[in-house]
Design an enzyme around this catalytic site. Structure first.
Site, PDB file in Angstrom:
ATOM      1  N   SER A 348       1.185  -1.519  -0.035  1.00 54.85           N
ATOM      2  CA  SER A 348       0.025   0.677   0.106  1.00 54.85           C
ATOM      3  C   SER A 348       0.647   1.390   0.354  1.00 54.85           C
ATOM      4  CB  SER A 348      -1.086  -0.401   1.307  1.00 54.85           C
ATOM      5  OG  SER A 348      -2.238   0.762   1.168  1.00 54.85           O
ATOM      6  N   ASP A 468      -8.454  -5.395  -6.082  1.00 51.67           N
ATOM      7  CA  ASP A 468      -8.156  -4.460  -4.964  1.00 51.67           C
ATOM      8  C   ASP A 468      -8.420  -3.457  -5.720  1.00 51.67           C
ATOM      9  OD1 ASP A 468      -6.628  -2.514  -3.488  1.00 51.67           O
ATOM     10  OD2 ASP A 468      -4.609  -3.508  -3.480  1.00 51.67           O
ATOM     11  N   HIS A 498      -6.362  -5.887  -1.878  1.00 56.32           N
ATOM     12  CA  HIS A 498      -5.368  -5.294  -0.863  1.00 56.32           C
ATOM     13  C   HIS A 498      -4.499  -5.999   0.266  1.00 56.32           C
ATOM     14  CE1 HIS A 498      -3.401  -1.138  -0.902  1.00 56.32           C
ATOM     15  NE2 HIS A 498      -3.172  -1.401   0.351  1.00 56.32           N
TER      16      HIS A 498
END
Length: 755
Positions: A348, A468, A498
């Site tokens: 991320s 995602d 994610h």
């Protein structure tokens, strides 16, 4: 469980012999396959004095225990080897399987039996049911002693470093930026975990603005309301200038230099891939960066000031920047323990900084592991001239994220000294992101790393999920394709959301990273080659395949229909309010043809593997002078699909010797009615391109092109696709409840599936 073995490096019989002997396996090039196998299995029972008893409790076939087999004159066969190998790998006969041959075939057992020492060598490198390789399991049980030195097996470092006697120290690296404009270069806190050795070691660096804490309550107060009107934008062209990312030359003058850090710590949050390599002789470094707790400066959220501050840490590891033992700047300290070679890690925001750091071309950054990272911040918070919130976070924007990560304010004294200036800075940032129009501008251009992809020198490893919708796949797609053709790059494209994938049962990701890190950071000539694209097959459980690329040019065209159809933008207030409170209810209705949408179903007339961006060419008109179009493509059909969130299995994954144990995970293969393949959104005023804003004339036909999120997805002849065309997306876009319609001429519209 299925075996997908990408980390094993084929070796010669001589190398297999040497490595087995070095680990204490008393095998011989002259002995029979059966004799070597018996010696190997007896060595496995490290906690048994009487290995005869242990052998007696295992079986060689349904009628013969293993001790009796070894005492007989029967030869070692593929069937016996396979059955015993399963037991070595933690599978229990009559519980996990009854027919070992069929079970091995179903699991895609990677070893082709030939009776050689290579079979035993590869078996050690094969994952057990617990997720650890057999060699890692045995090392954790003290097969070889802790030596605080490197021991390699099959081109990978083993857990021979003492994780109970680590150096835990903190330094403050001087960056080349002054983001809070106080006249001093910002210092950033660096938290270091490193082996207690007297030789230089490489480092895994995780650049995480979350590392030292976050300010969630303040961020929540700034969350934006999604309800509002889609504004009409003035027609025109957007102009940009190329960002400058050059940093001033660092002052390396020592100040009362010392060799020992003065600040220690007991605990810090860690990433288990770092932990795994820490036990194998690679230091672990965590950096929160500017504007965070116990660092200096303001949180500049994705620009190259933030990136250069992280880069300074790599420079310090290579003697090109200063660090101090405290923020008082009284003593400098060098990284005399570091080899200077670094890989970045994390998912991320952490993976985003990996992408960004790679584009600086900094010397010493040998490898980048960018997991679900942003490559252009516009593509995280915007899309095609629209506000588009990241999946699951409607109302978030870069100003709310800035407030979330500005943890410097959690120190009351820092709040007292800097909050007034910070709030002025945040107000300016909130203006620059331009939530009114959703257009690309200089602010977003300054946070687009793709334009500097040609500067990347490090080997790059990406991981990303097809599901995602937070950091959407466009981010990895455009960075992967923009990198220099001569650069070594790799992509693990899975079917999750994610999420991290280093603890998954079905793939030896961490062992693959071990081999690559040994090659790139330790200079080990292990001959390891990782495929360019490793893709998780969406049609099967725990199945991974090698592909040549991400994004193909061939296309299958599907005509959308023969008539016109319209999408009403307006909902009754009760429904509009319901969807706004719970966007999942909107998605449920949308996919089941119960929301305002054009729903089109198609049955495929051929097998196809989508690879790239599904393209929509639409002939549309709006009943007013503005409008947006949203689209999603789904596979319909009540059957098993891979769920997007990994489910924990058991707490069995060991990252060293009973060190930082974690749960083994895997994507469940579950029954469902549909699966989202891809989606996309477009402001009709940005129908030409991102930098062009055009007027929308009411009831005048326009031809628009919309590229949906890139993906890799396999479909068979007879599978059913559903294309949903709609306006407002209650999860992602502005929620405009104006009373207008968008009409689509289906006879002049088509969908193209890339393959």
């Amino acid at each position: 469980m299925k075996f997908n073995q990408f980390s094993y490096i084929p070796v010669s019989p001589e190398t297999a012999y040497q490595e087995l002997r070095s680990l204490g396996f008393e095998v011989s090039l002259d002995a029979s396959a059966k004799a070597n196998f018996e010696s190997f299995v007896r060595k496995y029972f490290l906690f048994f004095e009487d290995t005869d008893l242990a052998l007696k409790n295992w079986i060689a076939d349904p009628e013969t225990d293993l001790l009796s087999f070894f005492q007989s004159d029967r030869p070692l066969t593929a069937e016996v080897f396979g059955l015993v190998a399963l037991q070595l790998l933690g599978f229990v006969p009559n519980v996990d399987f009854t027919d070992s041959v069929a079970f091995l075939e179903k699991m895609a057992f990677p070893i082709a039996f030939d009776g050689s020492l290579n079979n035993l060598h590869q078996l050690l490198a094969t994952r057990t049911q617990s997720g650890n390789t057999l060699i890692d399991q045995l090392v954790a049980q003290d097969l070889i002693p802790i030596s605080n030195d490197y021991v390699f097996f099959n081109g990978k470092s083993l857990a021979t470093f003492d994780t109970n006697q680590l150096h835990r120290e903190v330094v403050y690296v001087e960056t080349p930026v002054d983001t809070d404009k106080d006249g001093l270069l910002d210092l950033v806190k660096v938290t270091i975990l490193r082996p207690n050795v007297d030789f230089p070691v490489p480092a895994m660096m995780t650049a995480s603005p979350y590392q030292q804490g976050t300010n969630e309550p303040s961020s929540d107060k700034l969350t934006h309301k999604m309800e509002g009107d889609l504004l009409v934008k003035p027609a025109g062209k957007i102009s940009l200038s190329r960002p400058e990312i050059k940093a001033p030359e660092a002052d390396l003058t020592p100040i009362n230099p010392v060799t020992k850090a003065e600040e220690r710590f007991a605990h810090t949050d860690t990433y288990t891939l770092n932990d795994y390599m820490l036990a194998r002789g690679v230091a672990s470094i965590y950096v929160s960066g500017v504007g965070t707790f116990n660092s200096e400066g303001f949180m500049t959220s994705g620009d190259y000031q933030q990136v250069l501050a992280y880069k300074a840490v790599i420079d310090w590891l290579n003697g090109r920047a200063r660090a101090f033992t405290s923020r008082s700047r009284q003593h400098t300290i060098t990284a005399d323990w570091a080899s200077g070679k670094v890989t970045t890690t994390g998912l991320s925001y952490l993976g985003t900084m990996s992408n960004a750091l790679a584009t600086t071309g900094v010397d010493g950054l040998e490898m980048v592991i960018a997991e679900a990272g942003i490559s252009s911040w516009y593509d995280y918070y915007r899309e095609n001239g629209l506000l588009v919130s990241p999946g699951g976070y409607p109302g978030e924007d870069l100003d709310t994220l800035t407030e979330f990560t500005y943890s410097r304010a959690l120190l009351a004294g820092e709040y007292l000294r800097h909050q007034k200036d910070y709030e002025a800075y945040l107000n300016e940032l909130s203006t620059d992101i331009d939530r009114k129009h959703g257009d690309y501008n200089q602010f977003w251009h300054d946070r687009n790393y793709v334009q500097f992809a040609d500067r990347v020198k490090a080997t790059v490893v990406f991981t990303h999920g097809s599901q995602d919708w937070n950091v959407k796949p466009i981010n990895v797609y455009q960075m992967f394709r923009a990198l220099p053709k001569s650069l070594e790059k790799h992509l693990f494209f899975h079917n999750g959301a994610h999420v991290y994938m280093n603890a998954w049962q079905s793939i030896d990701f961490r062992e693959s990273m071990n081999a690559l890190i040994c090659q790139k950071l330790l200079g080990l000539d292990n001959g390891y080659t990782l495929p360019t694209v490793i893709w998780q097959n969406n049609q099967s459980e725990q199945t991974w395949e090698v592909l040549d690329n991400f994004g193909h040019d061939n296309g299958k065209h599907i005509q959308l229909g023969k008539s016109e159809a319209s999408i009403a933008n307006h909902y009754e207030e009760e429904i509009f309010a319901k969807y706004g409170k719970a966007y999942q209810s909107f998605k449920d209705d949308l996919f089941m043809d119960k929301a305002n949408a054009i729903t089109l179903d198609f049955e495929l007339d051929q097998d196809i593997q989508i690879n790239g961006r599904v393209h929509l060419e639409l002939r549309v008109k709006s009943s007013t002078n503005r409008g947006l179009i949203s689209a999603q493509v789904l596979e319909m059909g009540d059957k098993k699909y891979l769920a997007p969130i990994p489910a924990p299995k058991r707490m069995s994954l060991d990252n060293g010797r009973l060190f930082k144990e974690e749960a083994l995970r895997e994507l469940p293969f579950k029954q469902a009615k549909y699966r989202v393949i891809t989606k996309g959104h477009l402001n009709l005023q940005n129908r030409k391109d991102l930098l062009s804003i055009e007027n929308v004339t009411p009831n005048e036909w326009m031809t628009i092109g919309l590229d949906l999120q890139p993906t890799i997805y396999k479909l068979n002849k007879g599978d059913k696709l559903r294309l949903v065309l709609y306006t407002t997306d209650f999860e992602h876009t502005i929620r405009d409840n104006s009373d207008y319609e968008v009409t689509v001429d289906l006879s002049q519209s088509k969908m193209t599936l890339p393959y």
